[in-house]
Design a protein around this motif. Structure first.
Motif, PDB file in Angstrom:
ATOM      1  N   THR A   1       8.051  12.981 -18.939  1.00 45.21           N
ATOM      2  CA  THR A   1       7.573  11.473 -19.529  1.00 45.21           C
ATOM      3  C   THR A   1       6.396  11.065 -19.306  1.00 45.21           C
ATOM      4  O   THR A   1       5.856  10.049 -20.186  1.00 45.21           O
ATOM      5  CB  THR A   1       8.826  10.569 -19.187  1.00 45.21           C
ATOM      6  OG1 THR A   1       9.345  10.821 -18.070  1.00 45.21           O
ATOM      7  CG2 THR A   1       9.687  10.458 -20.073  1.00 45.21           C
TER       8      THR A   1
ATOM      9  N   TYR B   1       4.141  28.355 -19.031  1.00 48.06           N
ATOM     10  CA  TYR B   1       4.791  27.256 -19.285  1.00 48.06           C
ATOM     11  C   TYR B   1       4.251  26.260 -17.872  1.00 48.06           C
ATOM     12  O   TYR B   1       3.824  25.022 -17.971  1.00 48.06           O
ATOM     13  CB  TYR B   1       6.127  27.288 -19.445  1.00 48.06           C
ATOM     14  CG  TYR B   1       6.988  25.859 -19.537  1.00 48.06           C
ATOM     15  CD1 TYR B   1       6.808  25.069 -20.458  1.00 48.06           C
ATOM     16  CD2 TYR B   1       7.777  25.390 -18.611  1.00 48.06           C
ATOM     17  CE1 TYR B   1       7.421  23.903 -20.502  1.00 48.06           C
ATOM     18  CE2 TYR B   1       8.495  24.455 -18.410  1.00 48.06           C
ATOM     19  CZ  TYR B   1       8.387  23.733 -19.602  1.00 48.06           C
ATOM     20  OH  TYR B   1       9.142  22.359 -19.463  1.00 48.06           O
TER      21      TYR B   1
ATOM     22  N   TYR C   1       4.230  11.237 -22.343  1.00 47.09           N
ATOM     23  CA  TYR C   1       4.367  10.529 -23.536  1.00 47.09           C
ATOM     24  C   TYR C   1       3.823   8.975 -23.118  1.00 47.09           C
ATOM     25  O   TYR C   1       3.198   8.352 -23.937  1.00 47.09           O
ATOM     26  CB  TYR C   1       5.746  10.482 -23.884  1.00 47.09           C
ATOM     27  CG  TYR C   1       6.312  11.741 -24.241  1.00 47.09           C
ATOM     28  CD1 TYR C   1       5.848  12.324 -25.275  1.00 47.09           C
ATOM     29  CD2 TYR C   1       7.063  12.513 -23.252  1.00 47.09           C
ATOM     30  CE1 TYR C   1       6.603  13.539 -25.686  1.00 47.09           C
ATOM     31  CE2 TYR C   1       7.578  13.839 -23.756  1.00 47.09           C
ATOM     32  CZ  TYR C   1       7.375  14.461 -24.925  1.00 47.09           C
ATOM     33  OH  TYR C   1       7.682  15.515 -25.180  1.00 47.09           O
TER      34      TYR C   1
ATOM     35  N   PHE D   1      12.216  15.145 -18.327  1.00 44.55           N
ATOM     36  CA  PHE D   1      11.566  15.924 -19.141  1.00 44.55           C
ATOM     37  C   PHE D   1      12.318  15.723 -20.280  1.00 44.55           C
ATOM     38  O   PHE D   1      13.415  15.478 -20.540  1.00 44.55           O
ATOM     39  CB  PHE D   1      11.951  17.474 -18.946  1.00 44.55           C
ATOM     40  CG  PHE D   1      10.644  18.095 -17.787  1.00 44.55           C
ATOM     41  CD1 PHE D   1      10.773  17.441 -16.652  1.00 44.55           C
ATOM     42  CD2 PHE D   1       9.839  19.137 -18.236  1.00 44.55           C
ATOM     43  CE1 PHE D   1       9.624  17.965 -15.699  1.00 44.55           C
ATOM     44  CE2 PHE D   1       8.951  19.365 -17.739  1.00 44.55           C
ATOM     45  CZ  PHE D   1       8.859  18.768 -16.315  1.00 44.55           C
ATOM     46  N   PHE D   2      11.354  15.550 -21.607  1.00 47.75           N
ATOM     47  CA  PHE D   2      11.734  15.632 -22.778  1.00 47.75           C
ATOM     48  C   PHE D   2      11.278  16.225 -23.726  1.00 47.75           C
ATOM     49  O   PHE D   2       9.702  16.219 -23.743  1.00 47.75           O
ATOM     50  CB  PHE D   2      11.310  13.921 -23.059  1.00 47.75           C
ATOM     51  CG  PHE D   2      12.103  13.436 -24.528  1.00 47.75           C
ATOM     52  CD1 PHE D   2      13.257  13.344 -24.929  1.00 47.75           C
ATOM     53  CD2 PHE D   2      10.864  13.145 -25.453  1.00 47.75           C
ATOM     54  CE1 PHE D   2      13.672  12.820 -26.082  1.00 47.75           C
ATOM     55  CE2 PHE D   2      11.199  12.831 -26.844  1.00 47.75           C
ATOM     56  CZ  PHE D   2      12.626  12.766 -26.922  1.00 47.75           C
ATOM     57  N   LEU D   3      11.833  17.065 -24.459  1.00 45.67           N
ATOM     58  CA  LEU D   3      11.015  18.072 -25.383  1.00 45.67           C
ATOM     59  C   LEU D   3      10.251  18.907 -24.494  1.00 45.67           C
ATOM     60  O   LEU D   3       9.346  19.589 -24.947  1.00 45.67           O
ATOM     61  CB  LEU D   3      10.242  17.370 -26.741  1.00 45.67           C
ATOM     62  CG  LEU D   3      11.112  16.744 -27.353  1.00 45.67           C
ATOM     63  CD1 LEU D   3      10.231  16.001 -28.616  1.00 45.67           C
ATOM     64  CD2 LEU D   3      12.269  17.457 -28.223  1.00 45.67           C
ATOM     65  N   GLY D   4      10.717  19.397 -23.408  1.00 46.39           N
ATOM     66  CA  GLY D   4      10.021  20.286 -22.470  1.00 46.39           C
ATOM     67  C   GLY D   4       8.885  19.660 -21.756  1.00 46.39           C
ATOM     68  O   GLY D   4       7.998  20.330 -21.148  1.00 46.39           O
ATOM     69  N   LEU D   5       8.359  18.453 -21.908  1.00 44.30           N
ATOM     70  CA  LEU D   5       7.297  17.962 -21.183  1.00 44.30           C
ATOM     71  C   LEU D   5       7.862  16.492 -20.444  1.00 44.30           C
ATOM     72  O   LEU D   5       8.789  15.820 -20.959  1.00 44.30           O
ATOM     73  CB  LEU D   5       6.190  17.312 -22.262  1.00 44.30           C
ATOM     74  CG  LEU D   5       5.617  18.586 -23.178  1.00 44.30           C
ATOM     75  CD1 LEU D   5       4.830  18.097 -24.267  1.00 44.30           C
ATOM     76  CD2 LEU D   5       5.014  19.564 -22.249  1.00 44.30           C
TER      77      LEU D   5
END
Lengths: 508, 314, 319
Positions: free
Chosen positions: C166, C41, C169, C160-164
């Motif tokens: 920003t 990860y 995105y 972090f958003f959904l594990g990733l």
């Protein structure tokens, strides 16, 4: 002339490309000492193939070459051709603008002037001066080529060709034969006169083969003329003996077959509305005081030899060239002389050329090539987004209507044949339907079947109310398509002919 | 007649007027600092640096291409000299011309046969050489001794490196002005298709041009190596890349090729040195100086590229 | 079934997309074998951080190369935008971001004007402009390291958003928009048209000058966006930001399949190129291969892919 041995003679030359296209079929020509021989014909008649064979660029399939009566093999490369006394002056791009005159004259032959301290410039200059004087070229050997007028540049090129022959033949007695490939194409009218005068002065030093399709120039200036059509020698006139008129030569070039079978009775589609009006349009050195009106649904032909200003006029209308004087009105509004093509297109003036390199994006599909001028039609109603479905449908309609032979509308254009490429470029304008469409050589270099399809499209355009302006090399095209014809000569409109008159002249 | 010739010379070398103007201007602005022996020596030193870097590449620019690899040759060559000195001794300096020639040949072949635009090709190569320099040097600037004679003072106020560079300058100008190779490079730069039609083997001469450029850079860097301190940096300084370019373009060799040449580059290098030194004396902020150099580059290109028709600019 | 998919024509048609994909997979596998931590990860987050800002800048450059031109100024604009942000966020708050973006856009427009109206070859114009921009950046930053203290600004990239993070995105969003812009809009069509056949583009009624300016403006703007987000990601920086970027950036655009000759490729292709180049970079870092070796490798890769993708038939004279 007869009785003498020709310095260059070819007999029964044939050449086939890709084992199908017969470019030359048993052609024989001869050149005598000190004369200018014309070789004329339409585009694709085989003129340049013949010249390239003489200059050692192509090898012929069959045929024999005689130099001073002796049978020799055909030259294998341009150097060998020069050694035997044959050299070619290309239509354009032959001049190197940033070299000085003497440097350009000896370009490629410097090894003779190598000295202990580099090239012996003084010797080069002296010999350059001598050869320029010999050929009556008035220019400074120190000038840069780009500083010279175009006609003088051409003369220096001719002198360079003769010089190349002398240097390559290394003292052997050869009489130079210089091939001039459409030498007047880039020149203005005044410059042409100057060039002819000086070529005539050079005649005693070298013989010239003058390749052209400009009839008045030929009539005025050559001793004898060979006419090629579809790879065959169809006529040979000796102006000192035969009485030949311009019409005779014209018919020999075009062919005598009747036009009647393609002249169907088309309803006249001309409407009274004037869409384009030119008043006293002038571009110095190209055309002078050209005035005409164009009505909706009318086809106006600009007819004349190459160099009569017809191409320059149509390019001016397209926005590629600027004009110096006069007025141009499109749909009742004055336009400025220096508008780029995109503004002209916004005003409703489209330009379609027969050179596919100017029209098509070869790596694009047919669909994209058709939609490039019709993007407004394929956009989404509210957003500037291309709707591919609409684009595809539009292309399919055009492909079907014009009978474009392609696996699908997504086929890349470079894989299409010449005729089909041409149909794509016409097709996109049919879809766009501008008020005025300018056609420059719309059927150049394509076969008869494709030609007739394209004529069909152009008739449909006229019925739709598109006004056409045609520039072409093919008089049949004018007779077939045009309602009125402006006959151009030396940059001026000589007279205006009705379609009927022109047809009678061309068909007889 | 003579005055007319002089006018023609001025007309084709507007930068000459700029040079005279700058000298006059700076002499008035800094009466006690500009026209001093020390300052003129500094200008001459700067001139030597620029000229030796720009001499070879200006031949390539005449041909219409671009060669940015010169700093790379200097850096990598310098480290190779340092590496080889223990085994080869004095003669390890010969690595410079060999490396230059090899680089030039490589660029020429890839550019002419692979049809890769020369500016990006030579830029990539410059970065490769920079990386190699950093690897081979272990990250430190290395000093090599034994070549101090190159800069040992001979004549007061005249940098000895300038004297050493004279034969190179003369032979470069000779090559471009008096020989067939030079003539062909001008011809190719002016009209490549026309040169082909005239029977010049264009591909071959393109390779020759790059090889010559590399060779001249290589020979020049022998002098430059000591002139710039007997060591090479391991970090690429962009100004070393750009300044010679400014000298070439300022001298009047347009980027589209066909005219100009090494003799013009001399004038450009001198003008640039005077310009830079004058600004330096003005005690402007060094970053502002850097900015002005960039502006000068753009302006000289705009002026140099003007008036050339029929060339599509991308 | 499988044989039908892998039939020769299909492979040949999609070769341009296939080989970068294969290379990308090979690189991931290779580094995974060399260093088993690669695809954990944390490793993946590192990869994403490495590629995101890069992708944004590469999208802008792709448009320029598609158009047949070149933009050297991207790394310097990125640097200037990042430094403007970090230095003025204290004074102007979030208005520093529009300031940085406006400056980037302005530099892009300047590049475009130099090419379109003053007829300076783009590679030279942008080289000159990039030196000026570097000068401005150095003048403003005085060469010091500047630290970003505004946490809200940093959150732009590092939440972090959904594990990733920003920034991922942002990058994917901008990439998708660029792809859409290139393929589905008249803007993209015109860009391809100018790169493919300049004369035909003029005669088809395209305003070439305006389009050139717009494309360079877009490139400058995206470089600015990349700079702002990169600063948010790093939380501070100096003149070193983006200094080694130019060759890898160029290599990633060309490796994706946008040839230097113009008229082909596109931002959709660039994603794979960026993945290849930036993941290689990270992989090499993990293997403790230094910046110097990377420069050598990327320089050679850039030359190789540029030669391989160049359309030699279409371009007659290469300068």
């Amino acid at each position: 002339m007869k009785g003498m041995t020709p310095i260059l003679e070819v007999r029964d030359v044939s050449k086939t490309f890709d084992s199908v296209v017969q470019a030359l079929d048993n052609v024989s020509i001869a050149v005598y000492r000190g004369e200018v021989v014309g070789v004329v014909g339409e585009n694709g008649a085989g003129k340049s193939t013949l010249m390239k064979i003489l200059a050692g660029v192509y090898a012929p399939d069959r045929g024999t070459l005689f130099l001073n009566g002796k049978k020799v093999s055909f030259p294998r490369n341009p150097k060998e051709a020069a050694r035997r006394g044959i050299s070619i002056v290309y239509q354009e791009r032959g001049v190197i603008p940033h070299l000085r005159v003497y440097q350009f004259l000896f370009l490629g032959h410097e090894e003779r002037y190598r000295g202990p301290f580099g090239l012996r410039k003084a010797d080069m200059r002296k010999e350059a001066r001598a050869i320029l004087d010999e050929f009556h070229v008035a220019c400074d050997t120190e000038s840069f080529m780009y500083e010279l007028p175009l006609a003088t540049q051409k003369m220096v090129e001719i002198a360079r060709a003769v010089l190349g022959i002398r240097l390559e033949s290394r003292g052997e007695e050869v009489t130079p034969v210089i091939i001039l490939d459409e030498p007047t194409a880039p020149l203005t009218l005044e410059e042409r006169k100057e060039l002819f005068a000086s070529i005539l002065r050079m005649k005693e030093r070298a013989s010239f083969i003058f390749v052209s399709h400009i009839i008045p120039e030929i009539m005025e200036f050559v001793n004898r003329v060979y006419v090629l059509r579809d790879g065959k020698l169809v006529a040979h006139y000796d102006f000192s003996k035969d009485t030949v008129t311009e019409e005779d030569l014209f018919r020999a070039i075009v062919g005598r077959e009747s036009l009647a079978h393609i002249l169907s009775e088309e309803e006249s589609s001309v409407a009274p509305e004037v869409v384009l009006q030119a008043e006293g349009l002038t571009k110095n050195g190209a055309y002078y005081d050209v005035s005409f009106v164009l009505h909706r649904g009318e086809c106006l032909g600009l007819f004349g030899p190459a160099g009569s200003g017809k191409s320059e006029i149509i390019r001016t209308l397209a926005g590629i060239l600027e004009f110096d004087k006069g007025k141009l009105r499109v749909k009742g509004r004055d336009v400025s002389p220096d508008e780029p093509p995109y503004i002209r297109l916004a005003r409703g003036v489209g330009y379609c050329s027969g050179e596919s390199g100017k029209e098509l994006f070869f790596h694009w599909s047919i669909a994209k090539n058709i939609s490039v001028v019709n993007l407004e039609k394929v956009l989404h109603r509210h957003f500037p987004v291309i709707r591919f479905k609409r684009e595809e449908e539009m292309a399919k309609t055009i492909v079907e209507k014009l009978g474009i032979k392609a696996p699908s509308v997504h086929t890349d254009c470079y894989s299409l044949s010449g005729g089909n490429k041409q149909k794509v470029s016409i097709g996109k304008w049919l879809e766009r339907s501008p008020d005025i469409l300018l056609l420059e050589d719309p059927t150049i270099g394509i076969d008869v079947g494709a030609r007739e399809d394209i004529y069909g499209v152009l008739f449909e355009m006229k019925r739709r109310g598109i006004a056409l302006i045609l520039v072409s090399d093919d008089p049949k095209e004018y007779a077939l398509l045009c309602d009125r014809i402006l006959v151009m000569r030396k940059g001026r409109v000589e007279r205006v002919m009705k379609a009927k008159e022109f047809q009678e002249m061309a068909v007889v | 007649m003579n005055s007319r010739r002089f006018l023609v010379f001025l007309g084709s070398n507007p930068v000459f007027l700029v040079l005279v103007g700058l000298v006059v201007l700076f002499s008035f602005l800094y009466p006690h600092r500009f026209l001093t022996g020390l300052n003129l020596t500094t200008i001459l030193k700067q001139f030597v640096t620029l000229t030796l870097f720009a001499l070879g590449p200006s031949m390539v620019v005449v041909m219409g291409s671009l060669d940015l690899s010169y700093v790379g040759i200097w850096m990598l060559g310098g480290i190779l000299v340092w590496l080889l000195t223990p085994s080869l001794g004095f003669w390890s300096i010969c690595i410079f011309p060999l490396l230059g020639l090899g680089t030039g040949l490589f660029i020429g072949v890839v550019h002419a046969k692979g049809k890769m635009p020369s500016f990006i090709l030579t830029l990539c190569l410059l970065v490769v050489y920079w990386g190699l320099t950093a690897i081979l040097s272990g990250g430190y600037s290395r000093v090599v001794r034994g070549y101090e004679f190159i800069t040992a003072p001979l004549i007061p106020y005249v940098p000895t490196a300038f004297l050493w560079s004279l034969p190179l300058i003369v032979s470069a100008v000779y090559l471009m002005e008096r020989t067939r190779i030079g003539l062909y490079l001008y011809a190719i730069g002016s009209n490549e298709e026309g040169a082909q039609l005239a029977g010049i083997p264009v591909t071959k001469y393109k390779i020759i041009a790059f090889a010559l450029s590399g060779l001249f850079t290589g020979l020049g860097t022998i002098i430059l190596f000591q002139h710039l301190g007997g060591s090479v940096p391991v970090e690429l300084n962009l100004k070393n890349v750009v300044w010679p370019l400014v000298a070439i373009v300022l001298g009047g060799t347009p980027l589209v090729g066909g005219s100009g040449g090494p003799q013009r580059t001399l004038l450009g290098a001198l003008t640039f040195s005077v310009f830079y030194r004058g600004l330096y004396l003005s005690l402007l902020h060094p970053e502002i100086l850097q900015l002005l150099v960039g502006v000068l580059l753009i302006v000289s290109i705009i002026v140099g590229a003007r008036g050339i028709k029929g060339v599509e600019i991308t | 079934m499988l044989s039908a998919i892998l039939s020769q024509t299909w492979v040949r048609r999609n070769a341009g997309t296939l080989w970068p994909l294969l290379v990308a997979i090979a690189i991931v596998l290779g580094f995974q074998i060399a260093n088993p931590a690669f695809l954990r990860y944390e490793g993946i987050i590192t990869l994403i951080y490495a590629m995101s800002y890069f992708l944004i800048a590469a999208c802008g450059l792709t448009f320029v190369i598609m158009m047949g031109s070149f933009d050297f100024a991207v790394p310097s604009v990125l640097k200037l935008a990042a430094l403007l942000c970090v230095m003025y966020i204290g004074r102007f708050g979030f208005f520093a971001i529009p300031l940085a973006l406006a400056v980037s856009l302005g530099i892009g427009v300047l590049n475009g004007v130099l090419l379109a109206y003053l007829r300076v070859p783009s590679f030279m114009a942008t080289l000159g402009v990039s030196i000026v921009v570097e000068g401005i950046a150095l003048y403003l930053s005085k060469g010091f390291l500047h630290i970003m203290y505004d946490e809200r600004f940093r959150a732009l990239a590092t939440t972090f958003f959904l594990g990733l993070p920003t920034i991922f995105y942002w990058a994917i969003g901008i990439w998708a928009l660029s792809t859409f812009l290139a393929i589905c809009t008249p803007f993209g069509r015109r860009t391809y048209a100018i790169g493919g056949n300049l004369i035909a583009a003029r005669l088809s009624g395209i305003n070439v000058e305006k389009q050139r300016i717009l494309v360079f403006a877009l490139s400058g703007f995206l470089a600015g966006v990349a700079g702002v987000l990169y600063m948010a990601q790093l939380g501070g920086g100096s003149m070193l930001i983006g200094s080694d970027m130019s060759i890898p950036l160029f290599a990633s655009v060309v490796a994706g399949g946008t040839a230097l000759s113009g008229g082909s490729g596109g931002p959709h292709r660039t994603l794979l190129g960026v993945v290849i180049i930036t993941w290689m970079q990270s992989g090499m870092l993990m293997l403790a291969l230094g910046r110097d070796i990377q420069m050598v490798i990327f320089g050679l890769i850039a030359v190789a892919v540029a030669v391989a993708t160049m359309d030699r038939k279409r371009t007659r004279v290469v300068k």
